[in-house]
Every structure is written in structure tokens, then in C-alpha cells.
Design a protein around this motif. Structure first.
Motif, PDB file in Angstrom:
ATOM      1  N   UNK A   1     -22.736  14.104   4.464  1.00 43.85           N
ATOM      2  CA  UNK A   1     -21.408  14.682   4.702  1.00 43.85           C
ATOM      3  C   UNK A   1     -21.436  15.626   5.905  1.00 43.85           C
ATOM      4  N   UNK A   2     -22.488  16.425   6.011  1.00 48.91           N
ATOM      5  CA  UNK A   2     -22.635  17.335   7.146  1.00 48.91           C
ATOM      6  C   UNK A   2     -22.656  16.555   8.464  1.00 48.91           C
ATOM      7  N   UNK A   3     -23.394  15.467   8.501  1.00 45.63           N
ATOM      8  CA  UNK A   3     -23.487  14.672   9.732  1.00 45.63           C
ATOM      9  C   UNK A   3     -22.165  13.974  10.066  1.00 45.63           C
ATOM     10  N   UNK A   4     -21.429  13.569   9.052  1.00 50.30           N
ATOM     11  CA  UNK A   4     -20.116  12.960   9.301  1.00 50.30           C
ATOM     12  C   UNK A   4     -19.169  14.000   9.907  1.00 50.30           C
ATOM     13  N   UNK A   5     -19.157  15.199   9.336  1.00 45.71           N
ATOM     14  CA  UNK A   5     -18.315  16.276   9.880  1.00 45.71           C
ATOM     15  C   UNK A   5     -18.751  16.604  11.310  1.00 45.71           C
ATOM     16  N   UNK A   6     -20.048  16.645  11.530  1.00 45.27           N
ATOM     17  CA  UNK A   6     -20.596  16.921  12.870  1.00 45.27           C
ATOM     18  C   UNK A   6     -20.120  15.870  13.874  1.00 45.27           C
ATOM     19  N   UNK A   7     -20.190  14.616  13.509  1.00 41.75           N
ATOM     20  CA  UNK A   7     -19.763  13.542  14.408  1.00 41.75           C
ATOM     21  C   UNK A   7     -18.258  13.612  14.669  1.00 41.75           C
ATOM     22  N   UNK A   8     -17.477  13.849  13.627  1.00 39.90           N
ATOM     23  CA  UNK A   8     -16.022  13.914  13.802  1.00 39.90           C
ATOM     24  C   UNK A   8     -15.643  15.105  14.683  1.00 39.90           C
ATOM     25  N   UNK A   9     -16.274  16.260  14.443  1.00 36.76           N
ATOM     26  CA  UNK A   9     -15.956  17.445  15.246  1.00 36.76           C
ATOM     27  C   UNK A   9     -16.309  17.260  16.721  1.00 36.76           C
ATOM     28  N   UNK A  10     -17.302  16.427  16.991  1.00 35.18           N
ATOM     29  CA  UNK A  10     -17.670  16.212  18.390  1.00 35.18           C
ATOM     30  C   UNK A  10     -16.589  15.437  19.145  1.00 35.18           C
TER      31      UNK A  10
END
Length: 185
Positions: free
Chosen positions: A112-121
């Protein structure tokens, strides 16, 4: 249905509380400040169990053992209640089953953290505080992958590779749970 609804509710509650304990551990491990809204939320959710445990479990370097044990106890309580609900209590298997459940929770949280990280980028107007926080938490996961996977057309695929690797770990853990204990996802 009488098992599915309580099982779902236990998954949600244990996921939220156990995940918050793991996030507290992870934030402390990477020295991410807790003065932000997410940090205050994590403290509010976990202080009731972490602070009493901290009296008997001191930190081991940067590892907050109280947060780790708190998450494990929450997952163990979830599995205990599920076993009681199913009518097949196996207390001998409970600690090991809880360890696998804790690992699954950690993998889900990191995914979930990595998905949020990718979306925020991809969102130019994202909150700088949130972006900085998520970046500080995700960078230790993607940095080693960036050394191996180059940018492709200017796009960083390291979060995607990390998510794929985490999903493989989740599949292995899920199959271990199903194969060894006959339960899991």
C-alpha cells in the motif's frame, strides 16, 4: 455468513491496529518524525498497547520491539478469535500462525505504501508534507531496485518491481498458511 462477517470485521480491526503498530515501528526505524498528521494518528491508535509493552520490552537499537510485539499480539488475538468462531482451537499453532499473519500484514502495508508513493509521484499538486513523508518511507524499499532497474523512457519502474516482489512474497506466505494450517487468504 455467520463466520464471514466477523472474520471480515476482525481482519479490518486487526489490519488497522496491527498495521498502525507496524507503521510506528517502520517510522521509528527510519527516523521519520511523528509531528505530522499521520504520525499523530499512529500514536493515537497504538499508545494504548505499545506504551505498556515498552515498560517490559526496551528498544533494540532503532528497533522498537514493543511495537513489533504489539502488532504480533493483535494478529494473534485475531486468529484466536477466528479459531474460537470456527470451533477448531489449536493453541499450539497459534504463535507461528500469528507470525505468518504478521508477515502478511507487513507485506500488505508495504505494498500500500508503494502504491501511494507511485500515485503521489504522478500528482503535481500533492501535499509537500505527505509527499515527503511517503517518500522517506518508500525510498529504502525502492533504492536497491533502482540500482538494478534503469529508468525506461524517463519512468522509474522500481516501485512496480518492488510491488511485484512483495506480491510474490504474499503468495508464498498465503500458500504456507493454507498448506500448513488450512487457513489464510
Amino acid at each position: 455468513m455467520l463466520y464471514q462477517i466477523p472474520s471480515f470485521l476482525l481482519d479490518v480491526i486487526a489490519g488497522l491496529l496491527g498495521g498502525a503498530c507496524l507503521l510506528r515501528l517502520y517510522m521509528q526505524l527510519h527516523r521519520v518524525p511523528f509531528g505530522n498528521p499521520l504520525g499523530r494518528f499512529v500514536f493515537a491508535l497504538t499508545d494504548w498497547i505499545v506504551l505498556p509493552l515498552r515498560r517490559i520490552l526496551p528498544a533494540a537499537g532503532r528497533w522498537d520491539l514493543a511495537s513489533l510485539v504489539a502488532a504480533w499480539l493483535i494478529v494473534m488475538l485475531k486468529y484466536l478469535l477466528l479459531m474460537l468462531l470456527a470451533g477448531g482451537l489449536r493453541p499450539v499453532a497459534l504463535p507461528l500462525l500469528s507470525l505468518f499473519g504478521l508477515l502478511q500484514l507487513a507485506v500488505s502495508g508495504l505494498t500500500a505504501l508503494l502504491i501511494v508513493y507511485a500515485v503521489l509521484s504522478w500528482i503535481p499538486g500533492a501535499s509537500p508534507v505527505l509527499h515527503d513523508l511517503v517518500q522517506r518511507l518508500a525510498e529504502p524499499l525502492v533504492r536497491p531496485i533502482r540500482r538494478v532497474v534503469p529508468l525506461i523512457g524517463g519512468v522509474d519502474l522500481s516501485p512496480l518491481v518492488a510491488i511485484v516482489l512483495l506480491q510474490i512474497v504474499a503468495m508464498v506466505l498465503g500458500n504456507l498458511l493454507v498448506g500448513i494450517y488450512g487457513i489464510g487468504r
